[in-house]
Design a protein around this motif. Structure first.
Motif, short mmCIF file in Angstrom:
data_model
loop_
_atom_site.label_atom_id
_atom_site.label_comp_id
_atom_site.label_asym_id
_atom_site.label_seq_id
_atom_site.Cartn_x
_atom_site.Cartn_y
_atom_site.Cartn_z
N ASP A 88 6.95 -9.04 -24.46
CA ASP A 88 5.98 -7.95 -24.51
C ASP A 88 4.82 -8.26 -23.58
O ASP A 88 4.78 -9.30 -22.91
CB ASP A 88 5.51 -7.70 -25.94
N ASP A 89 3.86 -7.38 -23.53
CA ASP A 89 2.74 -7.53 -22.60
C ASP A 89 1.93 -8.79 -22.91
O ASP A 89 1.43 -9.46 -21.99
CB ASP A 89 1.84 -6.30 -22.66
N ALA A 90 1.76 -9.11 -24.19
CA ALA A 90 0.97 -10.29 -24.55
C ALA A 90 1.63 -11.55 -24.01
O ALA A 90 0.94 -12.45 -23.49
CB ALA A 90 0.80 -10.37 -26.06
N VAL A 91 2.94 -11.64 -24.13
CA VAL A 91 3.65 -12.81 -23.63
C VAL A 91 3.61 -12.85 -22.11
O VAL A 91 3.44 -13.91 -21.50
CB VAL A 91 5.10 -12.83 -24.16
N ARG A 92 3.78 -11.71 -21.49
CA ARG A 92 3.73 -11.68 -20.03
C ARG A 92 2.35 -12.08 -19.52
O ARG A 92 2.24 -12.78 -18.51
CB ARG A 92 4.13 -10.29 -19.53
N GLU A 93 1.31 -11.65 -20.20
CA GLU A 93 -0.05 -12.05 -19.80
C GLU A 93 -0.24 -13.55 -19.97
O GLU A 93 -0.81 -14.23 -19.11
CB GLU A 93 -1.07 -11.29 -20.63
N TRP A 94 0.23 -14.09 -21.10
CA TRP A 94 0.15 -15.53 -21.34
C TRP A 94 0.92 -16.31 -20.27
O TRP A 94 0.45 -17.33 -19.76
CB TRP A 94 0.69 -15.84 -22.73
N THR A 95 2.10 -15.81 -19.90
CA THR A 95 2.93 -16.47 -18.89
C THR A 95 2.21 -16.48 -17.54
O THR A 95 2.22 -17.50 -16.83
CB THR A 95 4.28 -15.75 -18.77
N ALA A 96 1.60 -15.37 -17.18
CA ALA A 96 0.87 -15.32 -15.91
C ALA A 96 -0.29 -16.31 -15.90
O ALA A 96 -0.56 -16.96 -14.88
CB ALA A 96 0.37 -13.90 -15.66
N GLU A 97 -0.96 -16.44 -17.04
CA GLU A 97 -2.07 -17.41 -17.13
C GLU A 97 -1.54 -18.84 -17.00
O GLU A 97 -2.20 -19.69 -16.38
CB GLU A 97 -2.80 -17.23 -18.45
N GLN A 98 -0.39 -19.12 -17.56
CA GLN A 98 0.18 -20.46 -17.44
C GLN A 98 0.59 -20.75 -16.00
O GLN A 98 0.40 -21.87 -15.50
CB GLN A 98 1.39 -20.60 -18.38
N ASN A 99 1.14 -19.77 -15.31
CA ASN A 99 1.48 -19.97 -13.90
C ASN A 99 0.23 -20.25 -13.07
O ASN A 99 0.23 -21.11 -12.17
CB ASN A 99 2.21 -18.75 -13.34
N ALA A 100 -0.84 -19.52 -13.36
CA ALA A 100 -2.10 -19.77 -12.65
C ALA A 100 -2.64 -21.16 -12.97
O ALA A 100 -3.21 -21.84 -12.09
CB ALA A 100 -3.13 -18.70 -13.04
N HIS A 101 -2.42 -21.61 -14.20
CA HIS A 101 -2.84 -22.95 -14.58
C HIS A 101 -2.08 -24.02 -13.80
O HIS A 101 -2.66 -25.03 -13.38
CB HIS A 101 -2.64 -23.13 -16.09
N VAL A 102 -0.79 -23.80 -13.58
CA VAL A 102 0.00 -24.73 -12.76
C VAL A 102 -0.59 -24.81 -11.35
O VAL A 102 -0.79 -25.91 -10.79
CB VAL A 102 1.48 -24.31 -12.70
N ASP A 103 -0.88 -23.67 -10.77
CA ASP A 103 -1.43 -23.66 -9.40
C ASP A 103 -2.77 -24.38 -9.33
O ASP A 103 -3.07 -25.06 -8.34
CB ASP A 103 -1.58 -22.22 -8.92
N ALA A 104 -3.56 -24.25 -10.41
CA ALA A 104 -4.86 -24.93 -10.41
C ALA A 104 -4.71 -26.43 -10.63
O ALA A 104 -5.51 -27.22 -10.12
CB ALA A 104 -5.76 -24.32 -11.49
N ALA A 105 -3.68 -26.83 -11.39
CA ALA A 105 -3.53 -28.24 -11.75
C ALA A 105 -2.84 -29.07 -10.67
O ALA A 105 -3.13 -30.26 -10.52
CB ALA A 105 -2.74 -28.36 -13.06
#
Length: 736
Positions: free
Chosen positions: A39-56
């Protein structure tokens, strides 16, 4: 334990919504079950995790590593050769191409004539559309047609496209509708959305007028476990298929094969980790042939003979034979068959029959042996192979004494080789060697991957002691002449399940790591098939802990040998191997400096509720069984995160379109570690427009390799050396 030069950024917040279930009298908390949704909540969480990988991840490291990996995909790849009536089919990925093309040749080393080029499909030239890939192909027995499996986004649900194979004299002109097909190739039929049909579940009829195949429902409607055996005729079209059998046993998968001489259709029903029952389709009914058995058995037909490879009476397999006529009669027992190749110390992997010879592939201590035999099984000659190599596939010509095989090793890029099985010793003086044996048969190279291998690369096989008195093979490779200041950064890879053996393999994307002083090790953990069915059974069900014990024993032995230490040792694996990584990280967090965990199973109390999970209960046990629940709960990584222990950094990867292992496993484990565990960082990269691993374009592979190796370089403290090590670059943690 982490070698990060700067503190990792804080991970995104993940809400806790505890769901408590009482299972077999035990209360089990699941605080991140909401991440199982799409759902949208999971997709939003997934996008935030991908951004976290790029930052880390260290951008400087990625910038320096990416060109090395980009160079490594600029090398051709060659698939197996399939022979049909003087036509030689193969897949070839040209340098710079995202996808392999399907080609046909008029000789093994002849000129390629393109049949299918996925790179030219419009979807693969449009960044706004999911990429399409060709995952498999099956030519008809006469070579006039070929069926190909096409997937969109790598989800392993296939369209089946039937194409004509033009003669060399044909000079058809491509039309806009035929983009991606070679000159003269016509699309004869399209069977859309046929589920998980694959090359092993499609068999052409003897006359080439159609095929039998196994279709399933789709993942989106939860029907992947619903299976039908269908009969398709070109003259009728895809809307006029007949259903030969409906099959709803979630633990059993059908396979089909056809004798090209008699037209006999044989159907196998195989448990994923159990026995195989064989039937023949005669007069509209299925007639039982080999059914009263727990043995794992495969059958192939050639020139009036049914060759039966089985572990019945031979834990490491043997080859039996009977006439096709007797096989058709049904109610066959193994005792009625004649033994052609007896069981031995090596595992019988495969046999290729030709008119007068058999090519036999065995593995002993997890590396390959090839030998040539008469059709009655008499040993004639061995085939010359390098030490510590793997034969990755074998094929033959039904009508001539020629065979082909793929060859690779830790120090050997993949190559396609040809054998003349009728070749005899050159003369009377050369008929035997000093031991009284015929000299080994040599093979001819047809195609090979052009990648440099360092001259100082050492390849060893070690044996380590594990629980229950097991001696576990571990392959190790490293550059001997590269100076390392202290312990050597080392990656330990493994799998340990479903009868999958870990054998020597060349990893192009690990070459930079080796060039920079790293070592790569591969453990043949129990649960695989390195020593036959007993080795598999020693790492399944209630004995699954043995698999994890073998990983730990290998890691400890590598440290004790002085090669590395716990501050420089990483562990890696994918799918079932991802379960192994999750288990050893939670059981022995002190042993690892980092971990890579790809498309993993991690919640072993709910795995059976998603996608293909129910079919794996024969390997792991069923969480709804109270006995299995106890041992599954004891090692389930998601349920065994110790909040008081310091965990190593972990890099999880998954795919939104994975139709085998649900991405919620990686999501939930990442959330639990980020919120409840010490150590880390704990990163999750989720890819879209791909699945469990099928059909990835080369550009996506470069991105994945850059990120995963940048993570390991940073955590293990690997110093990037000059780019003139004699190596332009290197497999994933596992393989390429």
């Amino acid at each position: 334990m982490s070698r990060q030069s700067a503190p990792a950024p804080s991970p995104p917040e993940t809400r806790r919504e505890v769901v408590t279930e009482t299972l077999h009298g035990v209360d089990v908390d699941d605080p991140y079950r909401w991440l199982e949704a799409d759902d949208d909540a999971v997709r939003e969480w997934t996008a935030e995790q991908n951004a976290h990988v790029d930052a880390a991840l260290d951008d400087g490291l990625r910038d320096r590593l990416r060109p090395r990996f980009a160079d490594l995909v600029e090398v051709a790849d060659y698939g197996p050769i399939t022979v049909r009536e003087g036509r030689y089919f193969a897949t070839v990925r040209e340098p710079g191409a995202d996808h392999a093309r399907l080609v046909v040749r008029d000789a093994p080393d002849g000129e390629d004539r393109v049949l299918v080029d996925p790179n030219a499909w419009p979807a693969n030239r449009d960044d706004d559309r999911p990429p399409r890939s060709m995952a498999w192909y099956v030519p008809s027995h006469d070579g006039d047609r070929v069926a190909v499996g096409v997937t969109e986004g790598g989800d392993e649900n296939y369209d089946v496209r039937v194409l004509s194979v033009p003669d060399p004299s044909d000079s058809g002109v491509e039309s806009p509708e035929a983009e991606g097909y070679g000159p003269g190739v016509e699309e004869v039929a399209v069977l859309p959305e046929r589920g998980r049909v694959n090359a092993g579940s499609l068999a052409w009829t003897a006359d080439g007028d159609g095929f039998a195949y196994v279709a399933t429902g789709g993942a989106a409607d939860g029907a992947q476990m619903d299976k039908e055996i269908r009969r398709f005729r070109l003259a009728d079209g895809p809307d006029e298929e007949s259903v030969l059998l409906e099959h709803d046993d979630q633990h059993v998968w059908p396979r089909v094969t056809v004798d090209p001489d008699s037209g006999l259709l044989a159907v196998a029903f195989s448990e994923m980790v159990g026995g195989t029952e064989w039937y023949v389709h005669v007069d509209g009914d299925l007639r039982p042939v080999l059914t009263d058995t727990d043995a794992e058995t495969s059958v192939q037909f050639h020139d009036g003979t049914a060759f039966v490879s089985t572990d019945h009476g031979a834990p490491r397999r043997r080859l039996l034979a009977c006439s096709v006529d007797r096989f058709r009669e049904g109610d066959l027992s193994f005792a009625e068959c004649r033994e052609v190749i007896p069981g031995g110390e090596g595992i019988l992997q495969s046999v290729v029959p030709t008119p007068e010879r058999l090519l036999v592939h065995r593995q002993r201590d997890a590396h390959s042996r090839l030998s040539v035999h008469d059709r009655d099984g008499t040993h004639l000659r061995d085939v010359s192979l390098p030490s510590y190599c793997s034969v990755t596939w074998v094929s033959g010509n039904r009508d001539a004494p020629e065979a082909f095989f793929g060859l690779t090793g830790f120090d050997r890029p993949s190559a396609v080789r040809e054998l003349d099985l009728a070749d005899e010793p050159a003369g009377e003086g050369d008929a035997v060697d000093e031991d009284g044996d015929a000299p080994a048969l040599s093979s001819t190279e047809i195609d090979s991957v052009d990648l440099p291998v360092p001259d100082d690369l050492v390849v060893e096989q070690r044996f380590v002691d594990s629980t229950g008195g097991a001696e576990v093979p571990v392959f190790v490779c490293y550059r001997e002449d590269v100076a390392v200041d202290g312990a050597r950064p080392t990656m330990l890879y493994g799998y340990g399940g479903f009868r999958n053996s870990i054998t020597p393999s060349f990893g192009r994307f690990r070459l930079p790591f080796l060039a920079d002083g790293g070592a790569f090790a591969a453990v043949c953990a129990r649960g695989g098939y390195e020593y036959g069915e007993p080795w598999h059974e020693a790492g399944m069900l209630e004995d699954k802990q043995h698999t994890f014990d073998d990983f730990v024993a290998a890691g400890e032995a590598l440290c004790e040998s002085g090669l590395t230490d716990a501050d420089h040792l990483a562990v890696a694996g994918g799918s079932n191997g991802g379960l192994s990584v999750g288990a050893v990280v939670t059981q022995r967090p002190d042993l690892w400096a980092a971990a890579q965990c790809a498309v993993p199973l991690l919640d072993m109390l709910r795995f059976h509720r998603f996608l293909l999970g129910e079919s794996w209960t024969t390997e792991y046990g069923h969480p709804e069984d109270p006995v299995a629940f106890e041992y599954l709960r004891a090692y389930s990584p998601y349920h065994n995160v110790d909040p008081d222990a310091t965990h190593p950094p972990v890099y999880f990867t998954t795919a939104a379109s994975d139709t085998r292992v649900h991405p919620s496993h990686a999501r939930k484990m990442t959330a639990r570690l980020q919120n409840e565990a010490e150590g880390g960082p704990f990163l999750l990269r989720t890819k879209s427009e791909t699945g469990h691993g099928v059909g990835k374009p080369a550009s996506m592979i470069v991105d994945e390799q850059t990120d995963s190796w940048a993570f390991l370089y940073e955590q293990l403290g690997v110093e990037i050396g000059d780019d003139d090590h004699g190596v332009d670059g290197g497999a994933t943690a596992a393989d390429d």
